[in-house]
Design a protein around this motif. Sequence first.
Motif, PDB file in Angstrom:
ATOM      1  N   LEU A   1       0.826  -1.203   0.000  1.00 56.69           N
ATOM      2  CA  LEU A   1       0.000   0.000   0.000  1.00 56.69           C
ATOM      3  C   LEU A   1       0.865   1.260   0.000  1.00 56.69           C
ATOM      4  N   LYS A   2       1.989   1.206   0.709  1.00 57.87           N
ATOM      5  CA  LYS A   2       2.876   2.367   0.759  1.00 57.87           C
ATOM      6  C   LYS A   2       3.353   2.735  -0.637  1.00 57.87           C
ATOM      7  N   LYS A   3       3.610   1.722  -1.476  1.00 59.33           N
ATOM      8  CA  LYS A   3       4.070   1.982  -2.840  1.00 59.33           C
ATOM      9  C   LYS A   3       2.924   2.354  -3.777  1.00 59.33           C
ATOM     10  N   SER A   4       1.697   1.966  -3.423  1.00 60.51           N
ATOM     11  CA  SER A   4       0.566   2.116  -4.347  1.00 60.51           C
ATOM     12  C   SER A   4      -0.328   3.315  -4.067  1.00 60.51           C
ATOM     13  N   VAL A   5      -0.336   3.803  -2.830  1.00 62.11           N
ATOM     14  CA  VAL A   5      -1.216   4.922  -2.459  1.00 62.11           C
ATOM     15  C   VAL A   5      -0.356   6.127  -2.096  1.00 62.11           C
ATOM     16  N   PRO A   6      -0.494   7.242  -2.807  1.00 63.53           N
ATOM     17  CA  PRO A   6       0.301   8.428  -2.475  1.00 63.53           C
ATOM     18  C   PRO A   6       0.000   8.902  -1.050  1.00 63.53           C
ATOM     19  N   THR A   7       0.998   9.442  -0.386  1.00 69.46           N
ATOM     20  CA  THR A   7       0.767   9.997   0.946  1.00 69.46           C
ATOM     21  C   THR A   7      -0.333  11.049   0.866  1.00 69.46           C
ATOM     22  N   THR A   8      -1.363  10.851   1.677  1.00 66.55           N
ATOM     23  CA  THR A   8      -2.559  11.707   1.612  1.00 66.55           C
ATOM     24  C   THR A   8      -2.825  12.300   2.987  1.00 66.55           C
ATOM     25  N   ARG A   9      -3.151  13.570   3.028  1.00 63.49           N
ATOM     26  CA  ARG A   9      -3.491  14.190   4.309  1.00 63.49           C
ATOM     27  C   ARG A   9      -4.629  15.177   4.122  1.00 63.49           C
ATOM     28  N   MET A  10      -5.313  15.472   5.192  1.00 62.14           N
ATOM     29  CA  MET A  10      -6.405  16.429   5.155  1.00 62.14           C
ATOM     30  C   MET A  10      -5.842  17.838   4.971  1.00 62.14           C
ATOM     31  N   VAL A  11      -6.478  18.610   4.114  1.00 61.45           N
ATOM     32  CA  VAL A  11      -6.044  19.982   3.863  1.00 61.45           C
ATOM     33  C   VAL A  11      -6.736  20.915   4.847  1.00 61.45           C
ATOM     34  N   THR A  12      -5.966  21.827   5.424  1.00 62.23           N
ATOM     35  CA  THR A  12      -6.520  22.841   6.316  1.00 62.23           C
ATOM     36  C   THR A  12      -6.322  24.218   5.685  1.00 62.23           C
ATOM     37  N   LYS A  13      -6.938  25.209   6.264  1.00 62.94           N
ATOM     38  CA  LYS A  13      -6.771  26.581   5.769  1.00 62.94           C
ATOM     39  C   LYS A  13      -5.307  27.003   5.823  1.00 62.94           C
ATOM     40  N   GLU A  14      -4.608  26.489   6.848  1.00 60.95           N
ATOM     41  CA  GLU A  14      -3.225  26.910   7.045  1.00 60.95           C
ATOM     42  C   GLU A  14      -2.287  26.368   5.951  1.00 60.95           C
ATOM     43  N   ASP A  15      -2.549  25.146   5.454  1.00 59.93           N
ATOM     44  CA  ASP A  15      -1.629  24.580   4.461  1.00 59.93           C
ATOM     45  C   ASP A  15      -2.270  24.438   3.084  1.00 59.93           C
ATOM     46  N   ALA A  16      -3.386  25.137   2.858  1.00 59.97           N
ATOM     47  CA  ALA A  16      -4.095  25.014   1.571  1.00 59.97           C
ATOM     48  C   ALA A  16      -3.216  25.402   0.383  1.00 59.97           C
ATOM     49  N   ALA A  17      -2.438  26.451   0.545  1.00 59.80           N
ATOM     50  CA  ALA A  17      -1.586  26.916  -0.562  1.00 59.80           C
ATOM     51  C   ALA A  17      -0.557  25.858  -0.929  1.00 59.80           C
ATOM     52  N   GLU A  18       0.036  25.250   0.100  1.00 62.28           N
ATOM     53  CA  GLU A  18       1.033  24.193  -0.144  1.00 62.28           C
ATOM     54  C   GLU A  18       0.399  23.011  -0.855  1.00 62.28           C
TER      55      GLU A  18
END
Length: 216
Positions: free
Chosen positions: A199-216
Amino acid sequence: MGYDFHLGSDDPKLIEINTNAGGAFLNVALARAQKHCCRPSEQSVATTKMLDGFEEAVANMFIQEWQRQSATSMPNRIAIVDNEPKSQFMYLEFQLACQLLQAKGIDTVILDPSELNYADGVLTAHSKPIDMIYNRLVDFAFENPNHAVLKSAYLEGAVVVTPNPHAHAIFANKRNLTLLSDTQTLQSWGLGDDDAEYLKKSVPTTRMVTKEDAAE
């Protein structure tokens, strides 16, 4: 089910899981058309078998899901439901699905949710009972007020909905990818090392987006 992959320079990456994926009925029609123009040597026996058995397999999926939730062997009427279905890009597919189910002896209609009524524990459309909904809405949890009738009938067990909000939450909610790409959490739940690595090789690292890191 449908699985969307991003194809890059390395292995395919899983970026979305769908429970109400479109395209199967259209792809089968396309594949059958290609059979007439491609050399027999390029067509596998397995592919031909799948194409020949498509209608039976799809009809059986609907019937089996119905039987898991109902005392009767067959639904009398199925409604394929989406907002303004005739304006949908996949409307042709709705028609193909409708024809397939009708050929199996199941009365099938294509409806907008506004055509549904729910009273006295019975879901109807144009005064005719609806036993099962083939759900093509993208309001997966029936949160839109325009879908309140369908939500009530579903929650009270008056209609079988496929795919339903529960199935979407378990399999297709995009937030689930934050867990599928979290190796430590998966291993703490008991997933084996080999599967976690896969799964580590098949699923890109995914995280919840917040207002603070939306631009990134």
